[in-house]
Design an enzyme around this catalytic site. Structure first.
Site, PDB file in Angstrom:
ATOM      1  N   HIS A   1       0.824  -1.219   0.000  1.00  0.00           N
ATOM      2  CA  HIS A   1       0.000   0.000   0.000  1.00  0.00           C
ATOM      3  C   HIS A   1       0.856   1.266   0.000  1.00  0.00           C
ATOM      4  O   HIS A   1       0.349   2.352  -0.265  1.00  0.00           O
ATOM      5  CB  HIS A   1      -1.043  -0.028   1.127  1.00  0.00           C
ATOM      6  CG  HIS A   1      -0.542   0.326   2.495  1.00  0.00           C
ATOM      7  ND1 HIS A   1      -0.187  -0.614   3.432  1.00  0.00           N
ATOM      8  CD2 HIS A   1      -0.366   1.521   3.102  1.00  0.00           C
ATOM      9  CE1 HIS A   1       0.190  -0.024   4.545  1.00  0.00           C
ATOM     10  NE2 HIS A   1       0.095   1.276   4.377  1.00  0.00           N
TER      11      HIS A   1
ATOM     12  N   ASP B   1       0.922  -7.637   2.142  1.00  0.00           N
ATOM     13  CA  ASP B   1       1.102  -6.193   1.962  1.00  0.00           C
ATOM     14  C   ASP B   1       2.588  -5.814   1.972  1.00  0.00           C
ATOM     15  O   ASP B   1       3.074  -5.183   2.910  1.00  0.00           O
ATOM     16  CB  ASP B   1       0.321  -5.445   3.041  1.00  0.00           C
ATOM     17  CG  ASP B   1       0.130  -3.976   2.687  1.00  0.00           C
ATOM     18  OD1 ASP B   1       0.749  -3.523   1.704  1.00  0.00           O
ATOM     19  OD2 ASP B   1      -0.623  -3.286   3.396  1.00  0.00           O
TER      20      ASP B   1
ATOM     21  N   SER C   1       3.935   2.338   8.374  1.00  0.00           N
ATOM     22  CA  SER C   1       3.693   1.413   7.274  1.00  0.00           C
ATOM     23  C   SER C   1       4.965   1.211   6.473  1.00  0.00           C
ATOM     24  O   SER C   1       5.646   2.178   6.147  1.00  0.00           O
ATOM     25  CB  SER C   1       2.612   1.961   6.359  1.00  0.00           C
ATOM     26  OG  SER C   1       1.352   1.707   6.891  1.00  0.00           O
TER      27      SER C   1
END
Lengths: 704, 704
Positions: free
Chosen positions: B76, B213, B639
């Site tokens: 992402h 991810d 992230s």
């Protein structure tokens, strides 16, 4: 994995199995290993503790829990009684009811019954005495039917008895069950709907669960102890046996068992039948039930009286809908079709290797099933039509009584004999408390339209003709619901007195419609009788082959007779990364509290902080346990069954299965199939700390 | 319970805390007890392994994972690059991308950057050198701002450096962070959306999770090793440090840590601010974001090109929506407001007992916050308007550059200096790949209508006047979107060359609107500067009091600077009766597979049955692990951070928090706050067994 193993080994584990009591001594080793402390022989005897305390409400299981005839069951088993006892002023379906003393116990109505088993007797020889191998199918069915009716009639010649000849293993064996029928059943305590069905449809079939799904009734008899209709002077029944409450609660891994009346399972149906259900039956039910729930819910929202009357039907259809949906989900999740097909391959291999009459029997059974599937769509919609709309159901039932009444009693169809009249009458009376015309009309409209959407080769010509004569569905509805005389109980009861000629001459639209539908159904019933005769001939061979090909212990499909299932308190893994623990707590009730269906009563929320310090708290959970899971093999009809520990003491009431258990009606999956019970400690805490019902706790206490 | 204890003790456990690397030696005992095997002093040094391998993409964290400059981050985190690399023929946002060799690595576009920390230096004295206790607030802010800009300018006088002065503890300390800026970033591998974001919005923030991810990039430099713009002849960057893959995977209870760039937390905000967010801010965001997601989704459904361009914005707004909703749920579940109020009572007690300037500082801070809350509704809607519609955002940004350009560079507002021009230019270019006019217009319409719905005392007069001159919102939209010149990148870039007078003389509707909004905002920005100056004076006192009243270790709020968080692999109990296990498996990916967002690629499903036998299977799980949970304290910006074991080896990438972690931005709850990581073994299995990307596995392998 375990499922796979037990399939490969072909041996049922003890926790799969709705055992006949008499089978339990044969499972001694498994039972001892699981943790049963009673001798299996004691558990096998319906006349001894604990089985002798197990009773039936006709549609639910229950148990005596005091020497004064107090009966424990589920809240959802008394919902019909609560509807009967509700009106605009007293919404007991919503608020529940607590009798302050025995004087305040409320008569549950004329339809309420309690059935106490007196004996269970093998009557296979008597039933099959006249049947010969070459008896034609229709004749065979008549012989068996006549023999069963004769046995029942002889049994019911005793006063206040209700008797039944039940068939096991597709007609390999038969048992005559003699029950005493108590007719004055009273409501002692039912929790509010928001406790008994906490979580409503949202939580139905789900885990974690926090429902207090229990209620207490009491059976009454005449002052001299004899069976009697409801009367103020009646006194509590003194059961010869009752359960005592366990002094210690259950913990994960503990042995538990349930004795009750599981309704129906389909464990021995063919793979083709299973596939048909997966592809056609359940999807169709999902579609129609979805519409039914929506329209009933809409009607209930319009009026408080409608809400009270429709609450029970909405729950019923909603439950059926979730069951059909869940069945489809679980067929996929549990790989049920593939497992059944594997099982059937083993059966076929056995049949081929074994020779004998089995191969032919299997082929003939398959052909019958196929023929039934071919007309399933038509038969099902027509069946719904004759059953779901209250007024048409009442009229059709009355007409069938009139038709059957022309024959001698013992020749009449089961369900339409003199012995069935009283129950039919009560049902027609009780309809006053559940009938709601605007909803009935919409149900009728939906189902009539469904019949009109059937393909050309699946019509009900008599219905089509009647509708055409009315000028179509809308005109028919107008005429039916303009001012239905049957809306009153007296008019409905009068139907039961009418003779066949009067029905067939009547110009009441309800009667016309019922007569038209019966004209279509009667010949089909004859065909069904012939198929039934064939099944009586074939199924014992099928079951014999199946048992032989599987090996190991073998139990009959559920048939609403007394069964015992054993297992452990145990959680499960519903999906990757998640464990469902086997117990929930009062803290969890508080955690879920909010708008309906989680509108826990304020008095419960107020009492909750004290739960961990109460006498009913679990030492490991440090809170009062609410519900628990077990590996027990149960199904609809088991609802209300007392859950017992290894000493036969009461530890709760089973009230549901988990979502993954639905497909267990077709195939048990040890990894996923779980029963859900309300813990007796939650029952006691609610009565004691929330409801101030100390007198019931006192009556329940083991020292009493 | 644990949450309560840590609150009562007032001591942060090691797994709460986004620690400055330099703080780690002070936590030696806790770190050793948790399972750290490296000396804390090594972990404290950004110039040593493993921190030296940690890099930033500007908005996400990342890490070097090979000596040839291979970079691991989240899928992402590269979604913007994938949008840039997607068109109707190659939907890389949907299909992902695998370079078959280094030659096939794709340039991620002009906006892609990689930042490598070279040094972190305490510059508190330099920043505060000229500030005196009685310096007026506006002046104070100017002094601090000027000092920071001077430090940054001196730092960036070195070529290819990006520098920043970060403020900690509300301005008690400052650090100058010097980063090398690499400008040729290429995409090596990104899984398909259905792997990288498996479960999409349904699973976003949820557990159990099964997302792969992760993605791999590579940094390129000129053949001589110097920093360079993208060019075909560039060569892979050779980082001085890179992480090695752990030879053993993680298991429940294992020590893990994450080093990365957490964006913002609000752990030290006041109870009044928290309450305002619970009652006003998040509910308002939920309302507006819900409409935004709906309209973007509608537009995306109309056209494949729209779907490609809007996929990233939809994910972004959807994520923000779920975050706002979850925040509200979790405030309630975790009792955050009550806990914050308890904490504030302790602070008040300390302040009262302590005397000194703290009481007055707290009161003054509270007054500033209250004033800000009074205009929040207006400022927020106007802020959204100036940011969310792409074309207005572009125009307003360009206008501000023009206004600021009239001052000397060092006097300009941060973000509008010469050093910021290149980034702004890249953003305006990249807009070609994300701008979709029908969606932009609907976003604009929604926000304009929101401004018109504001109460009379919360208007933006300049906007109202401009809209009135257009003849209302609809007419304004017609004019804006009739044929916007700015739809082309060249026209947008030309804006950056326009001077202030040209803007103010323009009759382009976009420019008119941007100028009108700026006329409203400029004086408010001055007020905000004054408040900022006051905060610089007051917040150090507030933080000092808070730290003293709490005792124990104390870490600064996240501020997009390098932090280390430590903890364990651990599940949690999301609700009564349910345990979330800390690991998921490939079997769980298959279990969830179905329609989007669970449309796992067929090649993955085909490979799945072999996972248990692969080299990447976990011995306890008997399958390849997919994602895992930890107690690590992370937030947005983290992230893409590499997850390391106790030896500093790569065991995964953190990519999300569980639903219950959202409110941790305000208050950490050890019982419920969990980070979600993709397991490096799933990464390797996917590359090896599903994608046939053996060359990447080879480059990653520890023996390489």
């Amino acid at each position: 994995m375990i499922a796979l193993l037990s399939l490969i080994l072909g041996v049922a584990r003890a926790d799969e199995g709705m055992w006949l009591p008499e089978q339990l001594p044969g499972l001694s080793d498994e039972l001892a290993a699981l943790g049963l402390e009673l001798p299996p022989s004691q558990l096998a005897d319906p006349a001894q503790d604990p089985l002798a305390a197990v009773v039936s409400l006709g549609f639910c299981s229950a148990a005596f829990v005091s020497e004064d005839g107090l009966i424990g069951t589920n809240h959802h088993c008394v919902s019909g009684y609560l509807s009967y006892l509700s009106d605009a002023a007293n919404d007991r379906a919503r608020d529940g009811y607590l009798a302050g003393s025995r004087e305040e116990e409320l008569w549950a109505g004329p339809a309420a019954r309690l059935y106490v088993v007196e004996s269970i007797e093998d009557v296979t020889d008597a039933v099959l005495r006249r049947v010969r191998p070459r008896t034609p199918d229709l004749k065979r069915r008549e012989q068996v039917d006549a023999a069963k009716k004769a046995l029942v009639a002889a049994c019911e010649a005793q006063p206040n008895r209700r008797c039944r000849v039940a068939s096991y293993y597709g007609g390999r064996t038969y048992r005559l069950i003699t029950q005493r029928e108590l007719r004055d059943v009273r409501l002692v305590y039912a929790p509010p709907y928001a406790v008994g069905s906490y979580g409503g449809e949202v939580d139905n079939w789900e885990w974690p669960r926090h429902a207090g799904d229990f209620a207490f009734l009491r059976a009454y008899v005449a002052p001299d102890g004899s069976t009697a209709d409801h009367a103020p002077e009646n006194v509590p029944y003194k059961p010869p046996h009752h359960l005592t409450v366990a002094t210690e609660g259950v913990a994960p891994g503990d042995f538990v068992m349930v004795a009750g009346y599981p309704g129906s399972t389909y464990r021995y149906r063919s793979a083709a039948e299973l596939r048909f259900h997966a592809e056609t039956v359940y999807p169709r039910k999902v579609a129609v039930y979805t519409e039914l729930v929506a329209l009933l819910t809409e009607e209930a929202a319009k009026d408080p009286e409608a809400a009270a009357r429709l609450s029970s039907p909405i729950d019923f259809v909603g439950n059926s809908l979730k069951y059909a949906r869940g069945m489809l989900d679980n067929f996929e999740k549990s790989g049920v079709v593939a497992r059944k097909e594997a099982e059937e391959r083993a059966l076929t291999a056995w049949v081929e290797a074994h020779g004998g009459p089995h191969a032919e029997a299997l082929a003939e059974l398959a052909a019958i099933e196929e023929a039934e599937r071919a007309t399933w769509a038509r038969d099902t919609v027509a069946g719904w039509l004759m059953w779901m709309p209250d007024l048409l159901g009442a009229t059709h039932t009355a007409y069938r009584f009139a038709v059957e009444r022309e024959k001698p009693d013992l020749k009449r169809d089961a369900g339409y004999q003199d012995r069935d009249l009283a129950r039919a009458r009560h049902r027609l009376e009780a309809m006053d408390h559940t009938l709601w015309l605007p909803a009935d009309r919409r149900v009728m409209a939906l189902l009539l339209r469904e019949t009109q959407a059937l393909p050309a080769d699946a019509r009900v010509p008599q219905l089509d003709a009647w509708l055409a004569a009315q000028g179509g569905v809308d005109a028919a509805l107008e005429r039916l619901y303009a001012a239905p005389a049957l809306a009153g109980a007296e008019a409905r009861l009068a139907l039961l007195e009418m003779d066949r000629a009067a029905f067939e001459a009547s110009d009441d639209p309800w009667v016309e419609l019922a007569v038209a539908l019966e004209a279509w159904q009667a010949p089909l019933r004859q065909l069904e009788r012939e198929r039934e005769g064939a099944r009586l001939r074939l199924q014992p061979l099928y079951i014999e082959a199946l048992q032989a090909s599987r090996g190991g212990h073998f139990y009959p499909d559920a048939n609403s007779t007394l069964r015992v299932t054993v297992g452990r308190v145990e959680g499960y893994a519903p999906r990757d990364g998640v464990l469902h623990l086997p117990q929930t707590t009062v803290a969890g009730v508080v955690e879920k509290a909010g708008p309906a269906p989680f509108d826990a009563p304020q008095r419960l929320l107020d009492a909750a902080p004290g739960a961990p310090q109460s006498a009913y708290a679990d030492p490991a959970l440090k809170d009062v346990p609410v519900d628990f899971l077990s590996t027990l093999d149960t199904t609809g009809g088991n609802s209300g069954s007392a859950t017992l520990n290894g000493r036969g003491e009461l530890v709760g009431f089973v009230f549901d299965g988990n979502y993954e258990s639905m497909s267990a009606d077709w195939m048990f999956d040890p990894a996923l199939t779980r029963s859900i019970h309300v813990d007796i400690r939650y029952v006691l805490w609610l009565l004691d700390a929330v409801e101030g019902a100390g007198w019931i706790v006192e009556e329940l206490s083991p020292a009493h």
